[in-house]
Design a protein around this motif. Structure first.
Motif, PDB file in Angstrom:
ATOM      1  N   ARG A 216      26.570  13.429 -20.862  1.00 44.85           N
ATOM      2  CA  ARG A 216      26.794  12.202 -20.109  1.00 44.85           C
ATOM      3  C   ARG A 216      25.533  11.832 -19.326  1.00 44.85           C
ATOM      4  O   ARG A 216      24.793  12.701 -18.878  1.00 44.85           O
ATOM      5  CB  ARG A 216      27.983  12.351 -19.148  1.00 44.85           C
ATOM      6  N   TYR A 217      25.357  10.538 -19.171  1.00 43.25           N
ATOM      7  CA  TYR A 217      24.161  10.024 -18.512  1.00 43.25           C
ATOM      8  C   TYR A 217      24.573   9.019 -17.442  1.00 43.25           C
ATOM      9  O   TYR A 217      25.573   8.308 -17.557  1.00 43.25           O
ATOM     10  CB  TYR A 217      23.241   9.341 -19.524  1.00 43.25           C
ATOM     11  N   ARG A 218      23.764   8.970 -16.395  1.00 46.57           N
ATOM     12  CA  ARG A 218      24.006   8.021 -15.308  1.00 46.57           C
ATOM     13  C   ARG A 218      22.689   7.362 -14.949  1.00 46.57           C
ATOM     14  O   ARG A 218      21.670   8.036 -14.820  1.00 46.57           O
ATOM     15  CB  ARG A 218      24.573   8.763 -14.098  1.00 46.57           C
ATOM     16  N   TRP A 219      22.702   6.062 -14.804  1.00 47.29           N
ATOM     17  CA  TRP A 219      21.496   5.410 -14.328  1.00 47.29           C
ATOM     18  C   TRP A 219      21.716   4.931 -12.905  1.00 47.29           C
ATOM     19  O   TRP A 219      22.805   4.541 -12.498  1.00 47.29           O
ATOM     20  CB  TRP A 219      21.026   4.287 -15.242  1.00 47.29           C
ATOM     21  N   GLU A 220      20.630   5.042 -12.128  1.00 44.89           N
ATOM     22  CA  GLU A 220      20.688   4.799 -10.696  1.00 44.89           C
ATOM     23  C   GLU A 220      19.554   3.865 -10.285  1.00 44.89           C
ATOM     24  O   GLU A 220      18.507   3.821 -10.934  1.00 44.89           O
ATOM     25  CB  GLU A 220      20.570   6.128  -9.931  1.00 44.89           C
ATOM     26  N   THR A 230      24.532   4.726  -7.876  1.00 39.71           N
ATOM     27  CA  THR A 230      24.902   4.666  -9.288  1.00 39.71           C
ATOM     28  C   THR A 230      25.085   3.227  -9.740  1.00 39.71           C
ATOM     29  O   THR A 230      25.767   2.430  -9.078  1.00 39.71           O
ATOM     30  CB  THR A 230      26.203   5.449  -9.537  1.00 39.71           C
ATOM     31  N   GLY A 232      25.611   2.811 -13.358  1.00 40.08           N
ATOM     32  CA  GLY A 232      26.412   2.896 -14.577  1.00 40.08           C
ATOM     33  C   GLY A 232      26.348   4.279 -15.183  1.00 40.08           C
ATOM     34  O   GLY A 232      25.476   5.093 -14.827  1.00 40.08           O
ATOM     35  N   GLU A 233      27.309   4.591 -16.079  1.00 35.12           N
ATOM     36  CA  GLU A 233      27.357   5.872 -16.778  1.00 35.12           C
ATOM     37  C   GLU A 233      27.703   5.625 -18.240  1.00 35.12           C
ATOM     38  O   GLU A 233      28.315   4.609 -18.583  1.00 35.12           O
ATOM     39  CB  GLU A 233      28.400   6.813 -16.160  1.00 35.12           C
ATOM     40  N   SER A 235      28.666   8.107 -22.065  1.00 34.55           N
ATOM     41  CA  SER A 235      28.772   9.366 -22.815  1.00 34.55           C
ATOM     42  C   SER A 235      27.880   9.290 -24.031  1.00 34.55           C
ATOM     43  O   SER A 235      27.833   8.255 -24.716  1.00 34.55           O
ATOM     44  CB  SER A 235      30.228   9.611 -23.249  1.00 34.55           C
ATOM     45  N   VAL A 257      17.204   7.295 -14.915  1.00 37.40           N
ATOM     46  CA  VAL A 257      18.351   7.776 -15.680  1.00 37.40           C
ATOM     47  C   VAL A 257      18.442   9.283 -15.484  1.00 37.40           C
ATOM     48  O   VAL A 257      17.457   9.996 -15.616  1.00 37.40           O
ATOM     49  CB  VAL A 257      18.214   7.455 -17.177  1.00 37.40           C
ATOM     50  N   LEU A 260      23.944  14.199 -16.522  1.00 35.43           N
ATOM     51  CA  LEU A 260      24.988  14.833 -15.728  1.00 35.43           C
ATOM     52  C   LEU A 260      25.236  16.257 -16.204  1.00 35.43           C
ATOM     53  O   LEU A 260      25.132  16.529 -17.406  1.00 35.43           O
ATOM     54  CB  LEU A 260      26.280  14.016 -15.800  1.00 35.43           C
TER      55      LEU A 260
END
Length: 261
Positions: A216-220, A230, A232-233, A235, A257, A260
């Motif tokens: 999973r990835y999250r961009w900040e 945050t 967005g996220e 998979s 980015v 997680l």
């Protein structure tokens, strides 16, 4: 007479072939199923995945079994229980395998003295014969159930012994085999490879990356590189993504980015 001898020899050869070659140290043991004495339900070798399994075949009336049991109890089972496993932290499971059907009172008395809690039935010696075709007892086999170990394959037979000495037992040999099993090597994931940030026609920064399957990835975003929020996220499914700053968010100047855990 010669005809009879030939027939007997042929019968013995056919039996041996049907049973399969005996396991040797270094062989991978096939999955097997034996009945759990306490529950009456089958247990398989694969139920011990991630552990080192010490199998001890016995018959309650066997004097050598009676002599070996307390030494294995103290020198192996209790030794590793007190240390939370072998030096690599791998749990060691001591499994008794009963060769004698019936006579429950005598068997239970033996188990009480040996402090054997997990006992499987092998009354027909079906499993014992795969390791020791010539019979006898006690019998011992140590199997590695750890997958991904750099020292041994999963379900590899790492030690076996048939019989018991008159006065001493090679507990040290048991420990050498058990201690040699190394834990699974966990390879850390490669760092996320991001494309170089680029500016779109509207002047907003964009970052391109490939989301790997199962992660999973999250961009900040941040205005000052100190505090991040945050945006967005997603998979990972082996898909290429491009994320960019929100045009309506005038306070966000930076974009990153994160992977997680």
């Amino acid at each position: 007479m010669k005809t009879l001898l030939r027939a007997c020899l042929l019968f013995a050869l056919l039996q041996s072939a049907a049973r399969g070659a005996a396991y040797r140290v270094g062989d991978v043991v096939e999955n097997f199923s034996l009945v759990n004495r306490a529950t009456g339900q089958p247990m398989q070798l694969t139920d011990f995945a991630g552990k080192i399994v010490v199998l001890e075949w016995f018959a309650w009336w066997c004097p050598f079994c009676q002599a070996a049991a307390p030494q294995v109890r103290d020198g192996v089972a209790k030794h590793y229980a007190a240390r939370s496993g072998n030096p690599a932290g791998i749990e060691v499971v001591h499994v008794g395998v009963n060769l004698q059907a019936g006579q429950e009172a005598q068997t239970q008395n033996f188990l009480n003295k040996a402090e054997l809690e997990l006992v499987l039935h092998d009354f027909n010696r079906t499993l014992a014969n795969r390791f020791f075709p010539t019979g006898g007892q006690p019998l011992f086999a140590i199997i590695n159930g750890v997958a991904g170990s750099p020292s041994h394959r999963q379900w590899e037979l790492i030690y076996s012994r048939q019989g018991y000495g008159q006065t001493t037992f090679p507990i040290a040999d048991f420990r050498v085999a058990i201690d040699a099993v190394q834990a699974t090597v966990v390879t850390p994931p490669e760092p996320l490879k991001l494309g170089a940030p680029v500016l779109g026609a509207d002047g907003r920064p964009r970052v391109a990356f490939r989301a790997e399957a199962g992660r999973r990835y999250r961009w900040e975003t941040s205005a000052d590189l100190a505090e991040w929020k945050t945006a967005g996220e997603v998979s990972g499914e082996g898909t290429d993504y491009t994320v960019e700053l929100d045009a309506t968010d005038g306070t966000s100047r930076f974009l990153r980015v994160a992977v997680l855990p």
